[in-house]
Motif scaffolding. Structure first.
Motif, short mmCIF file in Angstrom:
data_model
loop_
_atom_site.label_atom_id
_atom_site.label_comp_id
_atom_site.label_asym_id
_atom_site.label_seq_id
_atom_site.Cartn_x
_atom_site.Cartn_y
_atom_site.Cartn_z
N CYS A 49 -11.12 3.25 -5.45
CA CYS A 49 -10.24 3.77 -4.43
C CYS A 49 -11.15 3.90 -3.13
O CYS A 49 -12.20 3.55 -3.23
CB CYS A 49 -9.38 5.26 -4.77
N CYS A 50 -10.40 4.37 -2.13
CA CYS A 50 -11.06 4.15 -0.87
C CYS A 50 -12.12 5.59 -0.95
O CYS A 50 -12.11 6.44 -1.74
CB CYS A 50 -9.96 4.56 0.20
N SER A 51 -12.95 5.73 0.07
CA SER A 51 -13.98 6.62 0.11
C SER A 51 -13.36 7.87 0.86
O SER A 51 -13.91 9.06 1.09
CB SER A 51 -14.97 6.42 1.12
N ASP A 52 -11.99 7.56 1.72
CA ASP A 52 -11.33 8.88 2.31
C ASP A 52 -11.44 9.95 1.51
O ASP A 52 -11.24 10.33 0.56
CB ASP A 52 -10.05 8.45 2.50
N SER A 53 -11.85 11.26 2.32
CA SER A 53 -12.24 12.59 1.86
C SER A 53 -10.74 13.13 1.37
O SER A 53 -10.93 14.06 0.66
CB SER A 53 -12.84 13.21 2.82
N ARG A 54 -9.62 12.48 1.74
CA ARG A 54 -8.34 13.21 1.14
C ARG A 54 -7.97 12.49 -0.19
O ARG A 54 -6.92 12.92 -0.61
CB ARG A 54 -7.23 12.87 2.20
N ALA A 74 -14.73 2.18 1.33
CA ALA A 74 -13.74 2.18 2.37
C ALA A 74 -12.79 0.87 2.02
O ALA A 74 -13.31 -0.05 1.95
CB ALA A 74 -14.11 2.35 3.64
N GLY A 75 -11.59 1.10 2.01
CA GLY A 75 -10.30 0.09 1.98
C GLY A 75 -10.27 -0.29 0.48
O GLY A 75 -9.62 -1.49 0.44
N ASN A 76 -11.01 0.33 -0.50
CA ASN A 76 -10.85 0.00 -2.03
C ASN A 76 -10.81 -1.63 -2.03
O ASN A 76 -9.94 -2.25 -2.60
CB ASN A 76 -9.50 0.49 -2.45
N VAL A 77 -11.85 -2.35 -1.43
CA VAL A 77 -12.01 -3.95 -1.52
C VAL A 77 -13.17 -4.14 -2.66
O VAL A 77 -13.94 -3.29 -3.04
CB VAL A 77 -12.66 -4.30 -0.12
N LEU A 78 -13.16 -5.27 -2.96
CA LEU A 78 -13.94 -5.84 -3.88
C LEU A 78 -15.10 -6.64 -3.24
O LEU A 78 -14.90 -7.35 -2.57
CB LEU A 78 -13.11 -6.71 -4.80
N ASP A 79 -16.13 -6.38 -4.14
CA ASP A 79 -17.23 -7.39 -3.82
C ASP A 79 -18.13 -7.50 -5.31
O ASP A 79 -17.34 -6.95 -6.29
CB ASP A 79 -18.31 -6.93 -2.89
N ASP A 80 -19.03 -8.18 -5.46
CA ASP A 80 -19.46 -8.47 -6.77
C ASP A 80 -20.23 -7.35 -7.31
O ASP A 80 -20.06 -7.01 -8.65
CB ASP A 80 -20.73 -9.77 -6.72
N ALA A 81 -20.81 -6.35 -6.65
CA ALA A 81 -21.16 -5.01 -7.17
C ALA A 81 -19.97 -4.29 -7.66
O ALA A 81 -20.08 -3.52 -8.94
CB ALA A 81 -21.87 -4.31 -6.33
N VAL A 82 -18.89 -4.26 -6.95
CA VAL A 82 -17.71 -3.49 -7.44
C VAL A 82 -17.34 -4.09 -8.68
O VAL A 82 -16.86 -3.38 -9.56
CB VAL A 82 -16.53 -3.37 -6.16
N ILE A 83 -17.13 -5.41 -8.71
CA ILE A 83 -16.56 -5.94 -9.76
C ILE A 83 -17.37 -5.75 -11.17
O ILE A 83 -17.08 -5.43 -12.31
CB ILE A 83 -16.41 -7.30 -9.61
N ALA A 108 -9.77 2.23 7.11
CA ALA A 108 -10.55 0.88 7.02
C ALA A 108 -9.44 -0.15 7.23
O ALA A 108 -9.50 -1.05 7.99
CB ALA A 108 -10.82 0.70 5.47
N VAL A 109 -8.17 0.05 6.58
CA VAL A 109 -6.83 -0.91 6.81
C VAL A 109 -6.49 -0.86 8.30
O VAL A 109 -6.36 -1.89 9.11
CB VAL A 109 -5.79 -0.62 5.93
N THR A 110 -6.32 0.17 8.94
CA THR A 110 -6.18 0.33 10.41
C THR A 110 -7.18 -0.35 11.21
O THR A 110 -6.78 -1.10 12.24
CB THR A 110 -5.98 1.94 10.86
N ALA A 111 -8.49 -0.44 10.92
CA ALA A 111 -9.60 -1.08 11.82
C ALA A 111 -9.33 -2.43 11.52
O ALA A 111 -9.31 -3.21 12.49
CB ALA A 111 -10.91 -0.77 11.09
N ALA A 112 -8.80 -2.85 10.29
CA ALA A 112 -8.62 -4.47 10.16
C ALA A 112 -7.35 -4.81 11.03
O ALA A 112 -7.61 -6.02 11.71
CB ALA A 112 -8.36 -4.81 8.54
N VAL A 113 -6.43 -4.09 11.23
CA VAL A 113 -5.03 -4.53 11.70
C VAL A 113 -5.57 -4.34 13.10
O VAL A 113 -5.05 -5.44 13.74
CB VAL A 113 -3.88 -3.52 11.39
#
Ligand SMILES: [Zn+2]
Length: 193
Positions: A49-54, A74-83, A108-113
């Motif tokens: 999940c996201c790092s969001d405090s809520r 943030a943004g619940n995205v994947l990289d090799d460490a997460v996988i 994070a998604v808002t920033a991407a958009v």
């Protein structure tokens, strides 16, 4: 004994229902629960999940010590460490359910958009961008649509992830589900079963 993916899914749904209704039981949070897991952990689910405090998985699903293997970025995205972290929980700790939990009003998604740049942010937004293209034809709120699509995309990437996750997903001993957390109600909607 490891919890089956069907039971793990049921436990999370039931816990979230209690949380939504304001009837959380706060299980496995006392001294005995703490002692019970000193010599080993068997978390029944992995939550990315996201790092969001809520967005606090243990509270949202009314769980306690040793129940959830949580990865927050943030943004619940994947990289090799997460996988690799997810693989560890699935292969070594017996977790049978992976939930990718996006959430309402994700920064994070808002920033991407909004194509925000700076620091290392591009490492996150680059991973969210494919979801933006995918939801362009959809009606409704763009950011909210991207949040949901991003969770779906990350779950699908995990379903295909060789060599550890894919075989377990294909033989149905492992569930990998995208989900959406609503800040206002506390409700988790599973986006696919
Ligand atoms: Zn977020």
């Amino acid at each position: 004994m490891a919890t089956s993916c069907i039971d793990a899914y049921r436990i999370l749904r039931k816990g979230n229902e209690a949380f939504v209704a304001g009837q959380s039981t706060h299980p496995n949070a006392d001294i005995s629960a703490r002692q019970k897991v000193v010599d080993g952990q068997h978390p029944f689910a992995v939550i990315l999940c996201c790092s969001d405090s809520r967005v606090i998985p243990e509270l949202i699903f009314d769980t306690g010590i040793g129940d959830l293997f949580v990865i927050r970025v943030a943004g619940n995205v994947l990289d090799d460490a997460v996988i690799a972290s997810i693989e560890y929980a699935v292969a070594n700790l017996g977790s049978s359910l992976v939930v990718v939990l996006g959430h309402e009003k994700c920064g994070a998604v808002t920033a991407a958009v909004n194509k925000v740049e700076g620091g290392h942010l591009i490492a996150l937004t680059d991973k969210i961008n494919p979801a933006i293209d995918m939801v362009q034809p959809q009606a409704g709120d763009l950011v909210d649509n991207v949040i949901r699509q991003n969770a779906v995309n990350m779950a699908e990437q995990l379903q295909k992830s060789a060599p550890v996750l894919r075989p377990k997903y294909e033989d149905q001993t492992l569930k990998i589900l995208p989900a959406y957390y609503e800040l206002t109600t506390g409700k988790v909607a599973f986006l696919k079963d």
